[in-house]
Design an enzyme around this catalytic site. Sequence first.
Site, PDB file in Angstrom:
ATOM      1  N   HIS A 101       0.799  -1.225   0.000  1.00 55.75           N
ATOM      2  CA  HIS A 101       0.000   0.000   0.000  1.00 55.75           C
ATOM      3  C   HIS A 101       0.837   1.283   0.000  1.00 55.75           C
ATOM      4  CE1 HIS A 101      -4.469   1.023   1.043  1.00 55.75           C
ATOM      5  NE2 HIS A 101      -4.017   1.741   0.045  1.00 55.75           N
ATOM      6  N   ASP A 123      -9.939  -0.472   3.826  1.00 50.92           N
ATOM      7  CA  ASP A 123      -8.774  -1.148   4.388  1.00 50.92           C
ATOM      8  C   ASP A 123      -9.136  -1.774   5.734  1.00 50.92           C
ATOM      9  OD1 ASP A 123      -6.009  -1.605   5.307  1.00 50.92           O
ATOM     10  OD2 ASP A 123      -5.422  -0.067   3.860  1.00 50.92           O
ATOM     11  N   HIS A 135      -6.824  -1.857   7.956  1.00 45.21           N
ATOM     12  CA  HIS A 135      -5.953  -1.055   8.822  1.00 45.21           C
ATOM     13  C   HIS A 135      -6.154   0.421   8.515  1.00 45.21           C
ATOM     14  CE1 HIS A 135      -4.162  -4.994   7.845  1.00 45.21           C
ATOM     15  NE2 HIS A 135      -3.923  -5.047   9.139  1.00 45.21           N
ATOM     16  N   ASP A 151      -3.550   2.648   8.260  1.00 45.70           N
ATOM     17  CA  ASP A 151      -2.402   3.127   7.471  1.00 45.70           C
ATOM     18  C   ASP A 151      -2.027   4.567   7.809  1.00 45.70           C
ATOM     19  OD1 ASP A 151      -2.543   0.636   6.357  1.00 45.70           O
ATOM     20  OD2 ASP A 151      -3.145   1.283   4.355  1.00 45.70           O
ATOM     21  N   HIS A 202       4.184   0.437   4.516  1.00 48.37           N
ATOM     22  CA  HIS A 202       2.792   0.227   4.060  1.00 48.37           C
ATOM     23  C   HIS A 202       1.768   0.497   5.169  1.00 48.37           C
ATOM     24  CE1 HIS A 202       1.982  -4.353   5.032  1.00 48.37           C
ATOM     25  NE2 HIS A 202       2.598  -3.741   6.019  1.00 48.37           N
ATOM     26  N   ASP A 223      -7.586  -1.650  -0.467  1.00 50.95           N
ATOM     27  CA  ASP A 223      -6.683  -2.671   0.061  1.00 50.95           C
ATOM     28  C   ASP A 223      -7.486  -3.964   0.147  1.00 50.95           C
ATOM     29  OD1 ASP A 223      -5.109  -4.335   1.767  1.00 50.95           O
ATOM     30  OD2 ASP A 223      -4.131  -2.561   2.604  1.00 50.95           O
ATOM     31  N   ASP A 242      -7.140  -6.442   1.813  1.00 52.58           N
ATOM     32  CA  ASP A 242      -7.339  -6.996   3.156  1.00 52.58           C
ATOM     33  C   ASP A 242      -8.596  -6.446   3.835  1.00 52.58           C
ATOM     34  OD1 ASP A 242      -6.705  -4.566   4.488  1.00 52.58           O
ATOM     35  OD2 ASP A 242      -4.625  -5.148   4.825  1.00 52.58           O
ATOM     36  N   GLU A 284      -2.077  -4.904  -2.256  1.00 53.17           N
ATOM     37  CA  GLU A 284      -1.839  -5.951  -1.252  1.00 53.17           C
ATOM     38  C   GLU A 284      -2.323  -7.335  -1.669  1.00 53.17           C
ATOM     39  OE1 GLU A 284       0.028  -5.577   1.488  1.00 53.17           O
ATOM     40  OE2 GLU A 284       0.190  -3.393   1.668  1.00 53.17           O
TER      41      GLU A 284
HETATM   42 MN   LIG Z   1      -3.537  -0.708   3.586  1.00 57.81          MN
END
Ligand SMILES: [Mn+2]
Length: 305
Positions: free
Chosen positions: A101, A128, A130, A132, A145, A232, A234, A277
């Site tokens: 990312h 995402d 997360h 980030d 990332h 992302d 994830d 990702e």
């Molecule tokens: Mn990310």
Amino acid sequence: MMRLSRIAIIGAPLDLGAGRRGVDMGPSALRLAGLGPRLAALGYKVEDLGNVFTEQQESAPSGPSNAKYLPQIASACSVLAEMAERAVNDNRFPLILGGDHSLAIGTVAGVSAAWRRRGEKIGIVWIDAHADMNTPESSPSGNIHGMPLACCIGRGPGDLANLLGHSPKVEPRNVVLVGIRDVDLSERELVRQSGVTAFTMRDIDERGLREVMESAVVIAGDGTAGIHLSLDMDSVDPDEAPGVGTPVRGGMTYREAHLAMEIVCDSDRLISMELVEVNPVLDAANRTAMLGVELILSAMGKRIL
Ligand SMILES: [Mn+2]
């Protein structure tokens, strides 16, 4: 706004910002899943500009422990930024394939620079698991990332935050995080103080994905030329998307992920996108990349009826 008929695909096989190897193969996996021809079948003129050059972990010094591979990431992101900026200037829709990312720092620098020259700013919807939003000071791992959104709003290492000479790239009030469920303790305060809007998985559970995404496009689109979508993989539940750099349970379902893309598409405000990702090493027969391609198609206008 008028939807662009030309798409410029740019691969960024970067894994220097990630804790483990494999996401450098993401652009290949997405191409192998038929991305270009399937976008062409939707009616787009697709130009694949190939990949930006990135160093390999084995042949590059890892550099500062709180921001690993910073010089190499800054160099790859600056090439990507120039390519993304040129795509916007040439009326192409920039579609960036990752890669970890951290490449978003390059995309957002380039896209925001192009619109800035026209006297306009951009918004971001960042989907995402997360946030980030780490900085070298807060990051437990030193992996970049985990820092790209911080860089986009003018925090983090200057070599990244000031790419192409302007900072911040985006005003926090036009930035929306969607789907977060794994935020470092020291990072939580950064998110709360930043001024960005954050919709957690709990918000999606309680309010429903539709309400969350409709708010997200309004906030990111308010007073801007349009929305950059940073997806992302994830963010999707690992049951559907096992091949990602950092899987976390409890993500968006298959249909929620599609609906999120469909709502962004229906807003008619999408100006650029990256999908990041994808990690083929951890995947099962390329299914995460195939899902990634499906989600890109939904964002770009593919409909059920
Ligand atoms: Mn990310």
